[in-house]
Design a protein around this motif. Sequence first.
Motif, PDB file in Angstrom:
ATOM      1  N   PHE A  67      11.929  89.520 -70.472  1.00  0.00           N
ATOM      2  CA  PHE A  67      10.607  90.358 -70.218  1.00  0.00           C
ATOM      3  C   PHE A  67      10.941  91.910 -69.744  1.00  0.00           C
ATOM      4  N   THR A  68      12.050  92.249 -69.450  1.00  0.00           N
ATOM      5  CA  THR A  68      12.153  93.622 -68.993  1.00  0.00           C
ATOM      6  C   THR A  68      12.386  94.445 -70.049  1.00  0.00           C
ATOM      7  N   PHE A  69      13.069  94.004 -71.111  1.00  0.00           N
ATOM      8  CA  PHE A  69      13.210  94.812 -72.225  1.00  0.00           C
ATOM      9  C   PHE A  69      12.540  94.558 -73.573  1.00  0.00           C
ATOM     10  N   ARG A  70      11.566  93.599 -73.392  1.00  0.00           N
ATOM     11  CA  ARG A  70      10.919  93.109 -74.604  1.00  0.00           C
ATOM     12  C   ARG A  70      10.287  94.224 -75.500  1.00  0.00           C
ATOM     13  N   THR A  71       9.166  94.991 -74.551  1.00  0.00           N
ATOM     14  CA  THR A  71       8.758  96.136 -75.046  1.00  0.00           C
ATOM     15  C   THR A  71       9.106  97.139 -75.792  1.00  0.00           C
ATOM     16  N   ARG A  72      10.409  97.324 -75.187  1.00  0.00           N
ATOM     17  CA  ARG A  72      11.324  98.349 -75.781  1.00  0.00           C
ATOM     18  C   ARG A  72      11.873  97.999 -77.135  1.00  0.00           C
ATOM     19  N   ILE A  73      12.315  96.720 -77.168  1.00  0.00           N
ATOM     20  CA  ILE A  73      12.797  96.359 -78.545  1.00  0.00           C
ATOM     21  C   ILE A  73      11.668  96.033 -79.786  1.00  0.00           C
ATOM     22  N   TYR A  74      10.698  96.041 -79.159  1.00  0.00           N
ATOM     23  CA  TYR A  74       9.675  95.731 -80.267  1.00  0.00           C
ATOM     24  C   TYR A  74       8.724  96.906 -80.852  1.00  0.00           C
ATOM     25  N   ASN A  75       8.933  98.037 -79.853  1.00  0.00           N
ATOM     26  CA  ASN A  75       7.942  98.844 -80.154  1.00  0.00           C
ATOM     27  C   ASN A  75       8.265 100.067 -81.273  1.00  0.00           C
ATOM     28  N   ASN A  76       9.276  99.998 -81.894  1.00  0.00           N
ATOM     29  CA  ASN A  76       9.816 100.792 -83.177  1.00  0.00           C
ATOM     30  C   ASN A  76       9.580 102.335 -82.673  1.00  0.00           C
ATOM     31  N   ALA A  77      10.253 102.615 -81.345  1.00  0.00           N
ATOM     32  CA  ALA A  77       9.921 103.940 -80.988  1.00  0.00           C
ATOM     33  C   ALA A  77      11.290 104.771 -81.483  1.00  0.00           C
ATOM     34  N   SER A  78      11.253 106.293 -81.355  1.00  0.00           N
ATOM     35  CA  SER A  78      12.247 106.882 -81.798  1.00  0.00           C
ATOM     36  C   SER A  78      13.438 106.949 -80.965  1.00  0.00           C
ATOM     37  N   ASP A  79      13.239 106.419 -79.739  1.00  0.00           N
ATOM     38  CA  ASP A  79      14.267 106.463 -78.861  1.00  0.00           C
ATOM     39  C   ASP A  79      15.267 105.266 -78.641  1.00  0.00           C
ATOM     40  N   ILE A  80      15.381 104.500 -79.619  1.00  0.00           N
ATOM     41  CA  ILE A  80      15.915 103.111 -79.609  1.00  0.00           C
ATOM     42  C   ILE A  80      16.565 103.142 -81.084  1.00  0.00           C
ATOM     43  N   ASN A  81      17.868 102.852 -81.190  1.00  0.00           N
ATOM     44  CA  ASN A  81      18.606 102.320 -82.105  1.00  0.00           C
ATOM     45  C   ASN A  81      17.956 101.190 -82.822  1.00  0.00           C
ATOM     46  N   ALA A  82      17.659 101.277 -84.239  1.00  0.00           N
ATOM     47  CA  ALA A  82      16.784 100.343 -84.969  1.00  0.00           C
ATOM     48  C   ALA A  82      17.643  99.081 -85.076  1.00  0.00           C
ATOM     49  N   GLY A  83      19.082  99.195 -85.515  1.00  0.00           N
ATOM     50  CA  GLY A  83      19.875  97.963 -85.519  1.00  0.00           C
ATOM     51  C   GLY A  83      20.331  97.535 -84.107  1.00  0.00           C
TER      52      GLY A  83
END
Length: 319
Positions: free
Chosen positions: A201-217
């Motif tokens: 729950f602490t990182f769900r938003t980050r890995i599902y928001n397809n933002a530019s600050d996260i590596n897609a893989g």
Amino acid sequence: MASHINYTCTLLTILLIISIPSEAQLSSKFYDSTCPSALTTIRTAIRTAISRERRMAASLIRLHFHDCFVRGCDASILLNDSSTITSEKNALPNLNSVRGYEVIDNAKSQVEKICPGVVSCADILAVAARDASFYVGGPSWTVKLGRRDSKTASLSSANSQLPGFGDSLNTLISLFKAKGLSARDMVALSGSHTIGQAQCFTFRTRIYNNASDINAGFATTRRRKCPASGGNANLAPLDLVTPNSFDNNYFKNLIQKKGLLASDQVLFSGGSTDSIVDEYSKNPTKFKSDFAAAMIKMGDISPLTGSKGQIRKLCYAVN
């Protein structure tokens, strides 16, 4: 006659000023005469716990951190609910998240057997964090001792003063500054995320928001153990590459946009701390040195000393 009185008053004032800091000063030699085996006893208990569960090293470092950020390093986080205390364990940043209480309780029990009523729970927390770091390859440092234990806890302070997994860089800098810690201290201390795990729950938003600050893989890989809904308590290592070793890989991850928590990645997001992250990614020796210095500095936050507080017999309850 007047000059004699003035001289006497001046002398008394000087003596008073000299005596005040001596009571409040922490010292690495604090237990040398009253409990010379204290540090060895604590180290044995901590090493035993981490050898059983490697993750416990990160948990113990975090436990000390969450204690110091709320009213100072006074072991208030260890207190259970009672008729007069609302436990900090119930605060949102701690509930079902902070761990290691039983390890500290066990270390305290072992120390009480050899030196009853001498060593504080607050000092055990500080020593445990140092021993945990060193056991998994991190730095060691000389722990200053002489803290006493709080008779109270503050749920509201725990909810408002502890950093959150979604905090912005400015918020993080402000929270640490309020405790006397610099942006460099903050980045160095965040490097403890080179070990340990986080709940889905602490990182769900980050890995599902397809933002530019996260590596897609990286996001795709992390989704395997963290579904879009459910599985809130599913665990994932903060550092996928070397999750059980205290190294500088955490900072390399941030540069590659592979920070697991939003509060991790903001340290390298075009802001004022980018240069520090870059430095630590290239210089593990500097990171470890700064981490040790920051832990010492953190351990100095508002300790109870002298006659303040008490030395608890049990870490989870006041005497």
